[in-house]
Design an enzyme around this catalytic site. Structure first.
Site, short mmCIF file in Angstrom:
data_model
loop_
_atom_site.label_atom_id
_atom_site.label_comp_id
_atom_site.label_asym_id
_atom_site.label_seq_id
_atom_site.Cartn_x
_atom_site.Cartn_y
_atom_site.Cartn_z
N CYS A 155 0.81 -1.23 0.00
CA CYS A 155 0.00 0.00 0.00
C CYS A 155 0.84 1.28 0.00
O CYS A 155 0.50 2.25 -0.66
CB CYS A 155 -0.99 -0.02 1.16
N HIS A 249 -2.00 6.53 3.82
CA HIS A 249 -0.56 6.45 4.08
C HIS A 249 0.12 7.68 3.48
O HIS A 249 -0.14 8.05 2.32
CB HIS A 249 0.03 5.20 3.42
P1 NAP Z 1 -6.97 -8.80 7.73
O1 NAP Z 1 -7.93 -7.74 8.10
O2 NAP Z 1 -6.20 -9.47 8.80
O3 NAP Z 1 -7.77 -9.93 6.90
C1 NAP Z 1 -7.18 -11.17 6.56
C2 NAP Z 1 -8.15 -12.04 5.78
O4 NAP Z 1 -7.49 -13.28 5.47
C3 NAP Z 1 -9.43 -12.41 6.55
O5 NAP Z 1 -10.52 -12.49 5.67
C4 NAP Z 1 -9.11 -13.81 7.10
O6 NAP Z 1 -10.28 -14.59 7.29
C5 NAP Z 1 -8.33 -14.37 5.93
N1 NAP Z 1 -7.46 -15.47 6.36
C6 NAP Z 1 -6.52 -15.48 7.35
N2 NAP Z 1 -5.94 -16.70 7.45
C7 NAP Z 1 -6.55 -17.48 6.51
C8 NAP Z 1 -6.41 -18.85 6.13
N3 NAP Z 1 -5.53 -19.66 6.70
N4 NAP Z 1 -7.19 -19.32 5.11
C9 NAP Z 1 -8.09 -18.52 4.49
N5 NAP Z 1 -8.28 -17.21 4.84
C10 NAP Z 1 -7.50 -16.70 5.82
O7 NAP Z 1 -5.87 -8.27 6.69
P2 NAP Z 1 -5.98 -7.08 5.59
O8 NAP Z 1 -5.43 -5.83 6.12
O9 NAP Z 1 -7.35 -7.09 5.02
O10 NAP Z 1 -4.91 -7.56 4.52
C11 NAP Z 1 -5.20 -8.61 3.59
C12 NAP Z 1 -4.02 -8.75 2.64
O11 NAP Z 1 -3.86 -7.55 1.88
C13 NAP Z 1 -2.68 -9.01 3.34
O12 NAP Z 1 -1.90 -9.88 2.55
C14 NAP Z 1 -2.08 -7.61 3.39
O13 NAP Z 1 -0.68 -7.62 3.49
C15 NAP Z 1 -2.54 -7.02 2.09
N6 NAP Z 1 -2.67 -5.58 2.01
C16 NAP Z 1 -3.31 -4.89 2.99
C17 NAP Z 1 -3.45 -3.50 2.86
C18 NAP Z 1 -4.17 -2.66 3.90
O14 NAP Z 1 -4.14 -1.43 3.77
N7 NAP Z 1 -4.78 -3.24 4.92
C19 NAP Z 1 -2.96 -2.86 1.75
C20 NAP Z 1 -2.30 -3.60 0.76
C21 NAP Z 1 -2.18 -4.95 0.90
P3 NAP Z 1 -10.98 -14.78 8.75
O15 NAP Z 1 -11.78 -13.52 9.02
O16 NAP Z 1 -11.85 -15.96 8.57
O17 NAP Z 1 -9.88 -14.98 9.75
#
Ligand code: NAP
Length: 358
Positions: A155, A249
């Protein structure tokens, strides 16, 4: 190039990791999308079998009601009836799951870090490097899968790369020294404990955040030639901080250029840049990918984070740097431009280029 034609009917898509911070942003952005319609939501076993409205701790506004009634499945290609999937998976799960979907013939538009730097995987910003999509046949041949993985950047990288692209194209960027101030939603949900971050700044973000910012812009701004991306010849030094901001950010940058430019020349280059896909008029593409402000105290997350529906990066404080050549501040929405909105724009570009097998 002319404006892209719309599909005859909305294309069914799945969202992996649909319950998390980025997953919810996908659900919100896709609710009224003219081309795509959410047909499946998947997450971990903790969530599977529940209705989406019960599985997701909804973070912003009203949950789109149709999606709220969908049953969350596990992230198994056989359970997700869509040939296009947006992945907002945690990186611990993304490696195996995204590969399984690509192997099963699905197009995966990923936000996770796992495949971004693989030589045969596009790290795509449509306005900057749409030609990197030419990696797809190479990826399919090398991995012997009929689907594909297309990634978008970290991001903060997204904010930095969009601000640098006009400068790199006009003058060449040789060195970047960048300090980021990153919003809490970048840590997902529940993210950083409130007692750690309220009234505080944490000068560390795990998961290799600084390394990602030091490597990903080189690939994004690199040149596709003879079947491979040659990284841009640029040195980057990054220091990252988590701050008590909800979304947005900020990147404070000092830049060394190959060809000298005054702040006025740099401002002109930033302001006149429309990017590589302006004529396509894609639904999520902002009119101006980079907006330049001359107000002395902008950009600010609270005031500017929703510029271009969260898809524009706002640049300000363009001025001379006493050590390198230029200083500037860039800010963008981390879960929209830096994640879900970026993936959706990638899919729109692929549809416009006839690259979605549907
Ligand atoms: P988050 O809020 O922690 O969400 C993680 C998601 O992954 C949830 O839906 C979770 O499901 C699922 N998950 C976790 N373990 C799993 C497993 N073993 N099998 C299947 N599903 C699983 O994280 P986030 O911030 O949304 O980020 C998601 C991704 O995008 C990450 O790779 C992060 O690095 C990337 N990212 C994030 C941002 C940002 O600004 N937040 C920006 C760019 C990229 P449950 O609810 O069922 O646990």
């Amino acid at each position: 190039m002319t404006a892209a034609a719309s599909p005859q009917r909305r294309i069914p898509v799945g969202v992996l990791g649909a319950t998390g911070a980025v997953g919810q942003t996908f659900i919100r952005l896709l609710a009224d999308h003219p081309w795509f319609e959410v047909a499946a939501v998947a997450a971990s076993e903790r969530s599977s079998g529940k209705r989406y409205r019960d599985a997701a701790h909804w973070l912003s506004g009203d949950m789109p009601s149709r999606v709220g009634d969908l049953i969350v499945t596990v992230c198994d290609p056989a359970e997700v009836p869509a040939s296009i999937v947006f992945s907002a998976l945690d990186s611990d799960a993304a490696q195996e799951v995204e590969a399984a979907f690509a192997r099963a013939g699905k197009l995966v538009l990923s936000n996770a870090r796992n495949f971004r730097m693989d030589a045969d995987v596009p790290l795509l910003i449509p306005e900057v490097n749409p030609d990197h999509l030419a990696l797809l046949p190479i990826q399919r041949a090398a991995r012997n899968w009929s689907g594909a993985i297309v990634t978008n950047s970290n991001c903060s990288t997204m904010v930095i790369a969009l601000a640098l692209a006009p400068l790199h194209q006009a003058f060449g960027v040789e060195q970047l020294f960048v300090t980021t101030l990153q919003a809490l939603s970048g840590a997902g949900y529940p993210g950083v404990p409130s007692l750690d971050i309220l009234g505080n700044i944490i000068p560390f973000i795990g998961g290799g955040e600084e390394e990602k910012i030091e490597s990903e812009p080189l690939k994004i701004l690199g040149t596709f030639e003879r079947g491979a991306v040659t990284p841009a010849c640029m040195r980057v030094s990054a220091q990252v901080n988590r701050v008590a901001v909800e979304h947005g950010h900020t990147a404070c940058m000092s830049v060394k250029l190959a060809t000298a430019a005054t702040p006025e020349e740099a401002t002109h280059a930033l302001r006149s840049w429309t990017g590589a896909i302006a004529e396509l008029a894609l639904p999520s593409a902002p009119a101006q990918p980079v907006i330049v402000t001359t107000e002395r105290d902008r950009p600010q997350p609270r005031r500017d984070v929703n510029a271009g529906n969260g898809m524009s990066v706002v640049v300000g404080r363009v001025r001379a740097d006493p050590m390198l050549d230029l200083r500037l501040v860039a800010m963008g929405h981390n879960t929209i431009r830096g994640a879900a909105g970026a993936s959706i724009l990638n899919a729109e570009l692929m549809f416009a280029r006839g690259l979605l097998a549907i």
